[in-house]
Write a protein that holds these residues in place. Sequence first.
Motif, short mmCIF file in Angstrom:
data_model
loop_
_atom_site.label_atom_id
_atom_site.label_comp_id
_atom_site.label_asym_id
_atom_site.label_seq_id
_atom_site.Cartn_x
_atom_site.Cartn_y
_atom_site.Cartn_z
N VAL A 214 -0.86 5.18 -2.01
CA VAL A 214 -0.90 4.38 -2.53
C VAL A 214 0.61 4.36 -1.21
O VAL A 214 1.28 3.02 -0.82
N TRP A 215 1.16 5.14 -2.02
CA TRP A 215 2.73 4.88 -1.32
C TRP A 215 2.67 4.50 0.33
O TRP A 215 3.10 4.02 1.32
N ARG A 216 1.83 5.04 0.58
CA ARG A 216 1.01 5.09 2.88
C ARG A 216 1.23 3.50 2.58
O ARG A 216 1.27 2.73 3.22
N ARG A 217 -0.02 3.31 2.44
CA ARG A 217 -0.70 1.45 1.90
C ARG A 217 0.36 0.74 1.71
O ARG A 217 0.35 -0.57 2.35
N MET A 218 0.98 0.95 0.55
CA MET A 218 1.89 -0.25 0.66
C MET A 218 3.24 -0.34 1.44
O MET A 218 4.01 -1.47 1.39
N LEU A 219 4.04 0.84 2.35
CA LEU A 219 4.92 0.82 2.71
C LEU A 219 4.23 0.00 4.01
O LEU A 219 5.27 0.07 5.16
N PRO A 222 3.60 -5.92 5.92
CA PRO A 222 4.73 -6.42 6.53
C PRO A 222 6.32 -6.00 5.76
O PRO A 222 5.56 -7.21 4.62
N GLY A 223 6.81 -6.03 6.37
CA GLY A 223 8.04 -6.36 5.01
C GLY A 223 8.43 -6.25 4.30
O GLY A 223 10.14 -5.28 4.02
N THR A 224 7.78 -5.06 3.57
CA THR A 224 7.99 -3.70 3.09
C THR A 224 9.91 -2.85 3.15
O THR A 224 9.95 -2.96 2.65
N SER A 357 0.00 -5.46 -8.10
CA SER A 357 0.58 -5.28 -9.17
C SER A 357 1.47 -4.71 -8.79
O SER A 357 2.05 -4.27 -8.73
N THR A 358 0.71 -3.08 -8.47
CA THR A 358 1.59 -1.79 -8.05
C THR A 358 3.11 -1.78 -6.73
O THR A 358 3.25 -1.45 -7.28
N HIS A 359 2.20 -2.75 -5.70
CA HIS A 359 3.37 -3.32 -4.83
C HIS A 359 4.96 -3.51 -5.52
O HIS A 359 5.08 -3.81 -4.74
N TYR A 360 4.73 -4.49 -6.55
CA TYR A 360 5.25 -5.53 -6.98
C TYR A 360 6.22 -4.84 -8.67
O TYR A 360 7.53 -5.23 -8.07
N SER A 361 5.23 -4.13 -8.30
CA SER A 361 6.16 -3.58 -9.61
C SER A 361 6.99 -2.41 -8.99
O SER A 361 8.06 -1.93 -8.81
N PHE A 362 6.85 -1.68 -7.91
CA PHE A 362 7.87 -0.65 -6.91
C PHE A 362 8.95 -1.48 -6.38
O PHE A 362 10.16 -0.77 -6.53
#
Length: 424
Positions: A214-219, A222-224, A357-362
């Motif tokens: 999850v962390w790898r995909r979120m980071l 682009p722009g994260t 949802s997980t990305h935005y919550s992060f």
Amino acid sequence: MQIMNDKLVFLGLLYFVQGIPYGLQSSLLPIYLRGAGHSLTRIGFTKILYFPWVLKVLWAPLVDRVGSKRRWLVGTVSGLALTCLTSAALAPEAHIWGVAGTLLAMNSLASLQDIAVDGAAVGLLKGRGELGLGNTAQVVGYKAGSVFAGGGLLAVIDVAGWSWMFMLLTFVYAGVALFVWGAPVLDDEAVRGQQADGSRRTGQAADSMWPWKVWRRMLAVPGTPWTVLYVLTYKLGEQGAVTMFPLFLLDHHMTARELGFWNGVIAMGFSICGSSLGGLLLAQFSIGALMRRVFVLRTVSMVFQSSLLTILEPSPLMKGMAVLSMSVQHFLGGLITTLTFTTMMHCTQRAEESIQSTHYSFLSTLEVLGKLMFSALAGGMVDWFGFQVAFLFFLTLSAGTALHVWTATFTGALREHQLKEPPK
């Protein structure tokens, strides 16, 4: 047009009730405790009650994949109604730990509600125009709830009493729960697609249950990385000033009732105006150009506010300048908040649907974490070094953030071509 209005009403109402716990703790509780003789350090430590907001990213994948958004929203808002009903039976003078426990429960439920409504918003809002209006509804609704709880209730608590105040909140939450249960906006195809398209994304969902994946995909979105650093730091100086300046006025110039009106209602009204203006400006100008100018204006306003700390004698002129300072600071802060949440949601929409949802919550968790940690330390800084030195530090942080944003508009994540309208 009617569909968009339904979306705005739905989001605005849910964010309104989500802002109530924040208003209780950020405006009502500090003035109540200060009036009872507690130190600024102890008042600052009450920010630990916000801690569930920091942890929400841990259970965001659960909200993404278990149950529907409607069930999560109805369940959490109903839980908030029951929590308020419990609080109505407690007297803060005799049951301070019980009150703290109910506020902690309110924050836990509100953080779960936030994950569900953010996930719904990501699916509902399409294009830059809808993003601007939707995030305006988010910020304005949240701040209106904060004003209602922290300003309006503070102004009448002496008359209505603690129990009646929480009984009123019980009815508010119960009514919103019924509204969400029958809201047709959640039948939107985009939201259904995020909730029920499990067969198409089974493999992705299974992968994303592993935290490191999850962390790898979120980071990798682009722009994260830039957005992560930005949301952690953009409010630090402002948050210290907004938290401590009213307490400075309480010590030297104003009563709790006056602060409840001027800071809890009028200044927050300016904040709502700033947030509303942000949504309108986004339809005309790029985010980068707006942020570059507004952050410079915020730094200038903090210079003016810091200069007022040298005037210790109460006078009508001082009160007028203090109200002006708070109003300008809240107006610019509201404008910046709308721009920030729009930037966050734009970044999230680049992610795969299974982790949106997980990305935005992060991102929103980090936004809360940055404000929470500094708010908890700001009172201790004032106790140790005094208001003048502490505000000089707040001003330095604000100027540093303005420089960070200014640079990003030319060479980083806020360049014009990186904020194109996302594909529909």
